[in-house]
Write an enzyme that holds these catalytic residues in place. Structure first.
Site, mmCIF file in Angstrom:
data_model
loop_
_atom_site.group_PDB
_atom_site.id
_atom_site.type_symbol
_atom_site.label_atom_id
_atom_site.label_comp_id
_atom_site.label_asym_id
_atom_site.label_seq_id
_atom_site.Cartn_x
_atom_site.Cartn_y
_atom_site.Cartn_z
ATOM 1 N N ALA A 23 6.211 -0.916 -0.969
ATOM 2 C CA ALA A 23 6.185 -0.888 -2.313
ATOM 3 C C ALA A 23 5.783 0.725 -2.684
ATOM 4 C CB ALA A 23 5.010 -1.632 -3.143
ATOM 5 N N TYR A 24 4.820 1.357 -1.918
ATOM 6 C CA TYR A 24 4.825 2.810 -2.123
ATOM 7 C C TYR A 24 5.740 3.652 -1.719
ATOM 8 C CZ TYR A 24 2.042 6.960 -1.479
ATOM 9 O OH TYR A 24 1.503 8.443 -1.790
ATOM 10 N N ALA A 25 6.752 3.295 -0.654
ATOM 11 C CA ALA A 25 7.809 4.133 -0.203
ATOM 12 C C ALA A 25 8.899 3.885 -1.225
ATOM 13 C CB ALA A 25 8.193 3.445 1.081
ATOM 14 N N SER A 37 8.276 3.088 -4.459
ATOM 15 C CA SER A 37 7.856 3.866 -5.803
ATOM 16 C C SER A 37 8.122 5.345 -5.446
ATOM 17 C CB SER A 37 6.338 3.548 -6.183
ATOM 18 O OG SER A 37 5.462 4.078 -5.160
#
Length: 256
Positions: free
Chosen positions: A160-162, A164
């Site tokens: 999810a971080y990547a 985003s």
């Protein structure tokens, strides 16, 4: 005007999200030291007496504190209403607030995915749109996103971080394409591995910590103050012809 005068921010108002600690705190202080007044917002920012407020006022600048949970869309819009009423002119927006949750990709739950995308991408888009439209009306402004190494790489256990942060890089370019000719600069900073509260467990990991350090040509993790010069540059007249750029500050990580 001498070249160093191009970096002065006297009379400017900067809105810095995620400013209570770490990178956001360091960038807010740097902008204040360059002459800007600061409006700071974080989920748990103290109404008064915070460390960032003390540092900003010690630099001779004003500080106004706000709280907002960026995972709550209604709270975000209420914050935008309040801050734009309080501060009719915001010259600089630093879109720094972010979150991260870790799990293997095949086990990554919706309950992790949804808030990370909301905080790291959707709220960034809404803030840039709403604050930026007022900059467009004035014909001048600076929007600074905070991207990441994972705007370029996939990472491990942080899908999810990547996703985003890849989106943040594309938002930077998308806004810049439309706003560059209208006096508003939109750029991003992509920090490498920095020593903050968020990364302390990663740095201490007996396998990943040494592996990361070994790959950084500078031979150390970044310090929050290593972003000071870059954020002041992007917020100042010195960067007036820079649009849609992702400025990497990573100790050489991506060069390896």
């Amino acid at each position: 005007m001498g070249v160093l005068d191009l970096f002065r921010l006297d009379g400017k108002m900067a809105l810095v999200t995620g400013c209570r600690r770490g990178l956001g705190k360091a960038m807010a202080i740097a902008l204040a030291e360059a002459g800007a007044d600061i409006a700071g917002v974080s989920q748990a920012l103290e109404p008064s007496g915070s460390e960032v407020e003390k540092a900003v006022t010690a630099a001779g600048r004003r500080f106004k504190a706000y709280r907002c949970d960026f995972s709550d869309r209604k709270a975000l819009y209420e914050f935008i209403r309040c801050v734009t009423e309080d501060l009719p002119r915001i010259d600089i927006l630093v879109n720094n607030a972010g979150a991260i949750l870790r799990a293997p990709a095949h086990q990554y739950p919706d309950e992790y995915w949804d808030p990370i995308l909301e905080v790291n991408l959707t709220s960034q888009f809404i803030l840039a749109r709403e604050i930026g439209k007022r900059m467009l009306e004035r014909g001048r402004g600076k929007v600074i996103f905070v991207a990441s190494m994972l705007s370029f790489q996939g990472g491990i256990t942080v899908p999810a971080y990547a996703a985003s942060k890849g989106g943040v890089a594309q938002l930077t370019r998308a806004f810049a394409n439309e706003w560059a000719g209208r006096g508003v600069n939109v750029n991003a900073i992509a920090p490498g591995y920095f020593r903050t509260d968020v990364t302390v467990d990663l740095e201490r990991d007996p396998k990943r910590g040494p592996a990361i350090l070994e790959r950084i040509p500078a031979g150390r993790w970044g310090r929050p103050e290593d972003l000071a010069g870059t954020v002041v540059y992007l917020a100042s007249a010195a960067s007036d012809y820079l649009h849609g750029s992702i400025v990497v500050v990573d100790g050489g990580w991506l060069s390896r």
